[in-house]
Design an enzyme around this catalytic site. Structure first.
Site, PDB file in Angstrom:
ATOM      1  N   GLU A 103      -5.477  10.311   9.446  1.00 52.68           N
ATOM      2  CA  GLU A 103      -5.695   9.523   8.235  1.00 52.68           C
ATOM      3  C   GLU A 103      -5.035  10.218   7.049  1.00 52.68           C
ATOM      4  O   GLU A 103      -4.911  11.448   7.031  1.00 52.68           O
ATOM      5  CB  GLU A 103      -7.216   9.347   8.036  1.00 52.68           C
ATOM      6  CG  GLU A 103      -7.658   8.614   6.808  1.00 52.68           C
ATOM      7  CD  GLU A 103      -7.164   7.177   6.677  1.00 52.68           C
ATOM      8  OE1 GLU A 103      -5.952   6.957   6.777  1.00 52.68           O
ATOM      9  OE2 GLU A 103      -8.008   6.284   6.442  1.00 52.68           O
ATOM     10  N   ASP A 104      -4.611   9.430   6.066  1.00 47.29           N
ATOM     11  CA  ASP A 104      -3.989  10.037   4.881  1.00 47.29           C
ATOM     12  C   ASP A 104      -5.034  10.599   3.925  1.00 47.29           C
ATOM     13  O   ASP A 104      -5.022  11.780   3.588  1.00 47.29           O
ATOM     14  CB  ASP A 104      -3.056   9.042   4.173  1.00 47.29           C
ATOM     15  CG  ASP A 104      -3.731   7.712   3.826  1.00 47.29           C
ATOM     16  OD1 ASP A 104      -4.908   7.501   4.207  1.00 47.29           O
ATOM     17  OD2 ASP A 104      -3.088   6.871   3.177  1.00 47.29           O
ATOM     18  N   ASP A 107     -11.918   9.021   1.512  1.00 53.33           N
ATOM     19  CA  ASP A 107     -12.579   8.850   0.218  1.00 53.33           C
ATOM     20  C   ASP A 107     -14.024   8.405   0.458  1.00 53.33           C
ATOM     21  O   ASP A 107     -14.912   9.226   0.663  1.00 53.33           O
ATOM     22  CB  ASP A 107     -11.772   7.853  -0.616  1.00 53.33           C
ATOM     23  CG  ASP A 107     -12.296   7.730  -2.035  1.00 53.33           C
ATOM     24  OD1 ASP A 107     -13.051   8.612  -2.478  1.00 53.33           O
ATOM     25  OD2 ASP A 107     -11.932   6.745  -2.713  1.00 53.33           O
ATOM     26  N   SER A 108     -14.278   7.095   0.481  1.00 49.04           N
ATOM     27  CA  SER A 108     -15.651   6.631   0.728  1.00 49.04           C
ATOM     28  C   SER A 108     -16.119   6.978   2.140  1.00 49.04           C
ATOM     29  O   SER A 108     -17.311   7.072   2.393  1.00 49.04           O
ATOM     30  CB  SER A 108     -15.742   5.117   0.511  1.00 49.04           C
ATOM     31  OG  SER A 108     -15.088   4.433   1.551  1.00 49.04           O
ATOM     32  N   GLY A 109     -15.167   7.139   3.065  1.00 45.67           N
ATOM     33  CA  GLY A 109     -15.496   7.392   4.463  1.00 45.67           C
ATOM     34  C   GLY A 109     -15.609   6.123   5.282  1.00 45.67           C
ATOM     35  O   GLY A 109     -15.768   6.184   6.508  1.00 45.67           O
ATOM     36  N   THR A 111     -13.327   3.666   5.950  1.00 42.13           N
ATOM     37  CA  THR A 111     -12.200   3.365   6.838  1.00 42.13           C
ATOM     38  C   THR A 111     -12.273   4.188   8.116  1.00 42.13           C
ATOM     39  O   THR A 111     -12.142   3.672   9.228  1.00 42.13           O
ATOM     40  CB  THR A 111     -10.867   3.634   6.116  1.00 42.13           C
ATOM     41  OG1 THR A 111     -10.817   2.863   4.923  1.00 42.13           O
ATOM     42  CG2 THR A 111      -9.680   3.292   6.999  1.00 42.13           C
ATOM     43  N   LYS A 135     -11.398  13.600  -0.343  1.00 38.12           N
ATOM     44  CA  LYS A 135     -12.058  13.504  -1.648  1.00 38.12           C
ATOM     45  C   LYS A 135     -13.555  13.382  -1.391  1.00 38.12           C
ATOM     46  O   LYS A 135     -14.108  12.281  -1.398  1.00 38.12           O
ATOM     47  CB  LYS A 135     -11.539  12.275  -2.406  1.00 38.12           C
ATOM     48  CG  LYS A 135     -10.035  12.296  -2.665  1.00 38.12           C
ATOM     49  CD  LYS A 135      -9.605  11.295  -3.720  1.00 38.12           C
ATOM     50  CE  LYS A 135      -9.384   9.933  -3.166  1.00 38.12           C
ATOM     51  NZ  LYS A 135      -8.700   9.020  -4.135  1.00 38.12           N
ATOM     52  N   ASP A 163       0.442   5.150  -0.921  1.00 37.93           N
ATOM     53  CA  ASP A 163       0.927   4.191  -1.916  1.00 37.93           C
ATOM     54  C   ASP A 163      -0.127   3.837  -2.955  1.00 37.93           C
ATOM     55  O   ASP A 163      -1.331   4.052  -2.770  1.00 37.93           O
ATOM     56  CB  ASP A 163       1.340   2.894  -1.234  1.00 37.93           C
ATOM     57  CG  ASP A 163       0.108   2.074  -0.792  1.00 37.93           C
ATOM     58  OD1 ASP A 163      -0.763   2.638  -0.112  1.00 37.93           O
ATOM     59  OD2 ASP A 163       0.014   0.878  -1.168  1.00 37.93           O
ATOM     60  N   ARG A 169       5.502   5.621  -1.968  1.00 39.69           N
ATOM     61  CA  ARG A 169       5.383   6.281  -0.653  1.00 39.69           C
ATOM     62  C   ARG A 169       6.500   7.293  -0.423  1.00 39.69           C
ATOM     63  O   ARG A 169       6.356   8.226   0.357  1.00 39.69           O
ATOM     64  CB  ARG A 169       5.447   5.237   0.471  1.00 39.69           C
ATOM     65  CG  ARG A 169       4.258   4.285   0.538  1.00 39.69           C
ATOM     66  CD  ARG A 169       4.299   3.520   1.856  1.00 39.69           C
ATOM     67  NE  ARG A 169       3.503   2.297   1.823  1.00 39.69           N
ATOM     68  CZ  ARG A 169       2.202   2.239   2.093  1.00 39.69           C
ATOM     69  NH1 ARG A 169       1.545   3.328   2.420  1.00 39.69           N
ATOM     70  NH2 ARG A 169       1.572   1.082   2.047  1.00 39.69           N
TER      71      ARG A 169
HETATM   72  P1  IMP Z   1     -12.074   5.177   2.277  1.00 45.43           P
HETATM   73  O1  IMP Z   1     -12.289   4.064   3.255  1.00 45.43           O
HETATM   74  O2  IMP Z   1     -12.675   4.883   0.934  1.00 45.43           O
HETATM   75  O3  IMP Z   1     -12.449   6.532   2.803  1.00 45.43           O
HETATM   76  O4  IMP Z   1     -10.573   5.211   1.915  1.00 45.43           O
HETATM   77  C1  IMP Z   1      -9.646   5.561   2.796  1.00 45.43           C
HETATM   78  C2  IMP Z   1      -8.425   4.681   2.675  1.00 45.43           C
HETATM   79  O5  IMP Z   1      -8.180   4.296   1.330  1.00 45.43           O
HETATM   80  C3  IMP Z   1      -7.280   5.482   3.148  1.00 45.43           C
HETATM   81  O6  IMP Z   1      -6.786   4.899   4.316  1.00 45.43           O
HETATM   82  C4  IMP Z   1      -6.272   5.434   2.041  1.00 45.43           C
HETATM   83  O7  IMP Z   1      -5.151   4.717   2.478  1.00 45.43           O
HETATM   84  C5  IMP Z   1      -6.916   4.709   0.905  1.00 45.43           C
HETATM   85  N1  IMP Z   1      -7.072   5.629  -0.236  1.00 45.43           N
HETATM   86  C6  IMP Z   1      -8.142   6.383  -0.576  1.00 45.43           C
HETATM   87  N2  IMP Z   1      -7.906   7.111  -1.664  1.00 45.43           N
HETATM   88  C7  IMP Z   1      -6.630   6.844  -2.016  1.00 45.43           C
HETATM   89  C8  IMP Z   1      -5.780   7.320  -3.068  1.00 45.43           C
HETATM   90  O8  IMP Z   1      -6.131   8.169  -3.906  1.00 45.43           O
HETATM   91  N3  IMP Z   1      -4.520   6.796  -3.095  1.00 45.43           N
HETATM   92  C9  IMP Z   1      -4.076   5.864  -2.205  1.00 45.43           C
HETATM   93  N4  IMP Z   1      -4.834   5.419  -1.196  1.00 45.43           N
HETATM   94  C10 IMP Z   1      -6.096   5.894  -1.114  1.00 45.43           C
HETATM   95 MG    MG Z   2      -4.978   4.005   4.407  1.00 40.83          MG
END
Ligand code: IMP
Ligand code: MG
Length: 178
Positions: A103-104, A107-109, A111, A135, A163, A169
């Protein structure tokens, strides 16, 4: 301009050499800790450059996994997660396999939790997660990745495959746009 837009020039956060050095450390750690026997599943699209460099680093440690891709959308054009990850590819065939999910940004966890559960339901025997960036203050569901490149503050980042509304990117480094 009051608010940043995808046109706002990003500011350098993590440079090319630092990324390359950390990926080599991650590959060495994965090779000794997880071993050679796994399928690499790359979460599209933001992890594609990281996964390519990690794959080549793993090869230098004699680890040569099968590579699969899993498209999971959560953002659209904004900078806030929709809170509802949606798959846009088929789930890769991983029955009976150990998986390293790439994964890149964590953040929230949401995905990575969604993708992990989907792969386990598809029959993966084990799923470990390797994220370039974490994060931890953004979590909406508890999640600890097994391998993390860099822990960063809660800023919106772009570059190195990542992105904002499909922009930036191509940057060879990680940058912040806020
Ligand atoms: P989560 O589901 O909130 O943990 O977010 C994860 C997904 O959101 C990742 O696959 C990222 O592609 C995207 N994402 C989270 N933070 C960023 C950011 O700072 N910049 C761009 N994409 C982000
Ligand atoms: Mg992503």
């Amino acid at each position: 301009m009051d608010h940043p837009s995808p046109d706002t020039p990003p500011q350098l956060l993590i440079g090319e050499a630092e990324i390359a050095a950390r990926i080599d450390e991650l590959a060495r750690h994965i090779a000794t800790d997880f071993g050679p026997d796994f399928v690499m599943v790359v979460v599209l699209k933001g992890a594609f450059l990281f996964a390519g460099d990690l794959l080549r680093a793993l090869g230098r440690h004699q680890v040569r996994p099968r590579v699969e891709f899993f498209g999971v959308a959560s953002y659209g054009a904004g900078r806030q997660t929709s809170g509802d990850p949606v798959p846009w590819t088929a789930i890769p065939a991983v029955t009976g396999q150990r998986v390293l999910l790439i994964e890149d940004v964590l953040d929230s966890g949401l995905t990575v939790t969604y993708a992990t559960n989907a792969l386990l339901q598809a029959g993966a025997s084990q799923v470990r997660v390797c994220a370039l960036l974490d994060k931890p203050t953004g979590r909406r569901t508890p999640f600890d990745a097994d391998y993390v490149g860099f822990t960063i503050p809660d800023r919106f980042v772009v570059g190195y495959g990542i992105d904002w509304a499909e922009r930036w990117r191509e940057l060879p480094y990680v940058a912040a746009v806020d």
